[in-house]
Design an enzyme around this catalytic site. Structure first.
Site, PDB file in Angstrom:
ATOM      1  CG  HIS A  46      -2.693  -5.118  -4.592  1.00 16.15           C
ATOM      2  ND1 HIS A  46      -1.985  -6.127  -4.552  1.00 16.15           N
ATOM      3  CD2 HIS A  46      -2.785  -4.466  -3.345  1.00 16.15           C
ATOM      4  CE1 HIS A  46      -2.028  -6.562  -3.275  1.00 16.15           C
ATOM      5  NE2 HIS A  46      -2.470  -5.352  -2.575  1.00 16.15           N
ATOM      6  CD  GLU A 150      -2.277  -3.057   4.118  1.00 12.78           C
ATOM      7  OE1 GLU A 150      -3.474  -3.028   3.406  1.00 12.78           O
ATOM      8  OE2 GLU A 150      -1.166  -2.826   3.660  1.00 12.78           O
ATOM      9  CG  ASP A 176      -4.523  -6.480   2.625  1.00 10.57           C
ATOM     10  OD1 ASP A 176      -4.234  -7.671   2.258  1.00 10.57           O
ATOM     11  OD2 ASP A 176      -3.827  -5.460   1.805  1.00 10.57           O
TER      12      ASP A 176
END
Ligand code: 3PY
Length: 252
Positions: A46, A150, A176
């Protein structure tokens, strides 16, 4: 500085780290200058970080005495290879859902005969303070293989994932996880999934790790038995500091 985090974990010392999302060695160095961290996560999932940023960042983190861990965008073989070839002391893969995923990730992370990692240690050696020819022999044992837990499926399979040989760390991505469970962050079901993962890691003799957004939260997780925690992200800390001071001057 070689294998700082792995050594700390082996000695039962907490692994305390932070998240880097800027592709900026100056920011990385500023954070590390005070010392005190034993790992930093270089986030190519990310974060604003890509392959060509890896080498400078891994070597900078390692030069401060911390272990550079790269989070690859996905658990593809070429992505793991490029991260390790750039001197990561460990690789983190997002979204590990099953023991089959975990076995594949271990395979990609180890040289033959254990795995299928291609041979190209020219640049990976430097962040360990080694020469090219000295790197391969210890690589399979010294590198940390870290998978993120996650998703609902991952939690359902977490005991099997933890048992996979070669997996070193189960790293919970709580944000997540709350999305994939479709429950509120911090709800009872969310926390139960976190505790199940902690228990599974411990039962298998693996390191239990979790992403945190404050030192206080990280301390609470360490007291629960987690052995590796992040405290903040570079972007999160920066944004929070600017928001706070702007609010102060505007009087809100
Ligand atoms: C999550 O919380 O989902 C993470 O992966 C931390 O960045």
């Amino acid at each position: 500085s070689a294998a700082t985090l792995k050594n700390a974990l082996a000695k039962k010392q907490p692994g305390i780290g932070f998240w880097l999302t800027f592709n900026a060695p100056s920011i990385c160095k500023t954070i590390l200058a005070g010392g005190g961290f034993n790992w930093a996560l270089i986030d190519a999932e990310h974060g604003q970080i890509t392959d060509s940023d890896y080498y400078a960042l891994t070597n900078l983190v390692a030069s401060s005495g911390a272990s550079p861990i790269i989070r690859v965008p996905y658990d593809l073989e070429w992505m793991i290879k490029r991260a390790l070839d750039s001197g990561a002391h460990g690789v983190m893969t997002p979204m590990c859902h099953s023991a089959d995923d975990a076995r594949r990730i271990v395979q990609y992370s180890k040289y033959p005969p254990r795995g299928t990692r291609g041979y190209g240690p020219m640049f990976s050696a430097h962040s360990f303070g080694l020469q090219e020819k000295e790197y391969p022999a210890g690589a399979d044992d010294n590198l940390l293989v870290i998978v993120q837990i996650e998703s609902r499926k991952a939690v359902e399979n977490v005991e099997e994932i933890a048992a996979v040989d070669g997996i070193d760390v189960l790293f919970i991505g709580p944000y997540d996880l709350s999305k994939f469970l479709n429950v509120q962050f911090g709800s009872e079901e969310h926390e139960a999934a976190i505790q199940r993962t902690l228990k599974a890691a411990k039962a298998a003799g693996k390191t239990a790790a979790i992403f945190c957004t404050s030192g206080e939260q990280a301390k609470m997780r360490l007291s629960q038995g987690f052995e590796m925690v992040s405290i903040v992200t570079d972007v999160g800390a920066l944004a929070a500091a600017f928001d706070r001071e702007l609010a102060a001057v505007r009087g809100v």
